[in-house]
Design a protein around this motif. Structure first.
Motif, short mmCIF file in Angstrom:
data_model
loop_
_atom_site.label_atom_id
_atom_site.label_comp_id
_atom_site.label_asym_id
_atom_site.label_seq_id
_atom_site.Cartn_x
_atom_site.Cartn_y
_atom_site.Cartn_z
N HIS A 49 0.82 -1.22 0.00
CA HIS A 49 0.00 0.00 0.00
C HIS A 49 0.86 1.27 0.00
O HIS A 49 0.48 2.27 -0.60
CB HIS A 49 -1.00 -0.02 1.15
N GLU A 50 2.01 1.23 0.64
CA GLU A 50 2.95 2.36 0.50
C GLU A 50 3.39 2.48 -0.96
O GLU A 50 3.50 3.59 -1.49
CB GLU A 50 4.16 2.20 1.41
N ASP A 51 3.65 1.35 -1.59
CA ASP A 51 4.04 1.38 -3.01
C ASP A 51 2.96 2.05 -3.85
O ASP A 51 3.25 2.86 -4.73
CB ASP A 51 4.30 -0.04 -3.53
N TYR A 52 1.68 1.70 -3.59
CA TYR A 52 0.59 2.32 -4.35
C TYR A 52 0.58 3.84 -4.14
O TYR A 52 0.40 4.61 -5.10
CB TYR A 52 -0.77 1.76 -3.91
N PHE A 53 0.79 4.27 -2.90
CA PHE A 53 0.75 5.70 -2.61
C PHE A 53 1.95 6.42 -3.21
O PHE A 53 1.84 7.58 -3.63
CB PHE A 53 0.68 5.94 -1.10
N ILE A 54 3.09 5.77 -3.27
CA ILE A 54 4.28 6.38 -3.89
C ILE A 54 4.09 6.47 -5.41
O ILE A 54 4.42 7.49 -6.03
CB ILE A 54 5.54 5.57 -3.53
N GLN A 55 3.54 5.42 -6.01
CA GLN A 55 3.32 5.39 -7.46
C GLN A 55 2.14 6.27 -7.89
O GLN A 55 2.06 6.67 -9.04
CB GLN A 55 3.07 3.95 -7.91
N GLY A 56 1.21 6.52 -6.95
CA GLY A 56 0.04 7.32 -7.29
C GLY A 56 -1.07 6.53 -7.94
O GLY A 56 -2.02 7.10 -8.48
N GLU A 57 -0.97 5.20 -7.93
CA GLU A 57 -2.04 4.36 -8.46
C GLU A 57 -2.04 3.02 -7.75
O GLU A 57 -1.00 2.52 -7.32
CB GLU A 57 -1.91 4.16 -9.97
N CYS A 58 -3.24 2.45 -7.62
CA CYS A 58 -3.40 1.14 -6.98
C CYS A 58 -3.53 0.10 -8.08
O CYS A 58 -4.62 -0.20 -8.55
CB CYS A 58 -4.63 1.14 -6.07
N ASN A 59 -2.38 -0.40 -8.50
CA ASN A 59 -2.38 -1.35 -9.63
C ASN A 59 -2.50 -2.78 -9.14
O ASN A 59 -1.62 -3.61 -9.29
CB ASN A 59 -1.11 -1.18 -10.48
N CYS A 60 -3.64 -3.05 -8.49
CA CYS A 60 -3.93 -4.40 -8.01
C CYS A 60 -5.29 -4.81 -8.56
O CYS A 60 -6.00 -4.01 -9.17
CB CYS A 60 -3.91 -4.44 -6.48
N ASP A 61 -5.66 -6.07 -8.33
CA ASP A 61 -6.95 -6.55 -8.84
C ASP A 61 -8.00 -6.66 -7.74
O ASP A 61 -9.02 -7.33 -7.90
CB ASP A 61 -6.79 -7.89 -9.56
N ASN A 62 -7.76 -5.99 -6.61
CA ASN A 62 -8.69 -6.01 -5.48
C ASN A 62 -9.57 -4.76 -5.56
O ASN A 62 -9.11 -3.65 -5.28
CB ASN A 62 -7.90 -6.06 -4.17
N PHE A 63 -10.84 -4.95 -5.94
CA PHE A 63 -11.74 -3.81 -6.15
C PHE A 63 -11.89 -2.98 -4.88
O PHE A 63 -11.91 -1.75 -4.94
CB PHE A 63 -13.11 -4.31 -6.63
N LEU A 64 -11.99 -3.64 -3.72
CA LEU A 64 -12.15 -2.93 -2.46
C LEU A 64 -10.92 -2.06 -2.16
O LEU A 64 -11.06 -0.89 -1.78
CB LEU A 64 -12.38 -3.91 -1.31
N ALA A 65 -9.73 -2.61 -2.35
CA ALA A 65 -8.50 -1.85 -2.12
C ALA A 65 -8.44 -0.63 -3.03
O ALA A 65 -8.01 0.45 -2.61
CB ALA A 65 -7.27 -2.73 -2.33
N ILE A 66 -8.90 -0.78 -4.26
CA ILE A 66 -8.92 0.34 -5.21
C ILE A 66 -9.88 1.42 -4.75
O ILE A 66 -9.57 2.62 -4.81
CB ILE A 66 -9.27 -0.16 -6.63
N GLU A 67 -11.06 1.02 -4.26
CA GLU A 67 -12.04 2.00 -3.79
C GLU A 67 -11.51 2.75 -2.56
O GLU A 67 -11.67 3.98 -2.45
CB GLU A 67 -13.36 1.31 -3.46
#
Length: 198
Positions: A49-67
């Protein structure tokens, strides 16, 4: 609330190791990062999740995590702190990292160990012993997958070389009320509401 409760419950310790995923899934990503930064002798390890915040996008396949990401990321301002988080450290005779090979590892996961590990990521508190090595997951503070209001962590005694699993409860309704005030999507609120409590 979960982080503050865990710190109070742990009492006086010599240091802290954070195994990642400090951000996302709730209203206090900035505050959690800031609180950990204020602790003395606190080593922070980067999670996905830190990686997502550093990259500025949630590039995973978990719909809840994306929301959750879409709602949490727009309020996040502590990029300069999380970018300093490490990917792994050595502690005593353990490698501490968020996970191994980006996998979710559970108590029944078949895994060949070639080192001792302390990991996070799968939100379960357990120890696996294999091939003379141990893999330890201390559990999760605010995202326990079994009981959402139960905090799990561990204390490691460096003199006795002993691991002690710890658990305590916190009031998850504080999280829900804050999320409602900040207009989190129903799917995020329902996630917390649907989880069993202890």
């Amino acid at each position: 609330p979960a982080l503050k409760t865990a710190l109070n419950n742990a009492g006086k310790v010599d240091g802290y190791i954070i195994l990642g995923d400090v951000v996302n899934y709730g209203p206090w990503s900035n505050e959690c990062v800031q609180l950990l930064d204020s602790l003395s002798n606190c080593t922070k390890i980067r999670g996905n999740h830190e990686d997502y915040f550093i990259q500025g996008e949630c590039n995973c396949d978990n719909f809840l995590a994306i929301e959750f990401f879409k709602h949490c990321y727009k309020r996040f301002s502590e990029h300069s702190l999380i970018i300093k988080y490490k990917t792994k450290i050595e502690f005593e005779n353990f490698i501490c990292t968020h996970t191994i090979d980006d996998e979710y590892i559970f108590p029944d996961t078949e895994i060949k160990l070639n080192n001792n590990y302390i990991i996070g990521h799968s939100h379960k508190q357990f120890i696996i012993n294999h091939n003379g090595f141990s893999l330890i997951n201390p559990g999760s503070l605010g995202q326990n997958r079994q009981f959402i209001n139960e905090i799990n962590y561990m204390i490691y005694d460096t003199r006795l070389k002993k691991t002690e699993f710890k658990s305590t409860l916190y009031d998850v309704n504080i999280v829900l009320e804050r999320m409602k005030k900040l207009n989190y999507p129903d799917i995020c609120i329902n996630y917390y509401n649907s989880k069993p409590r202890k």
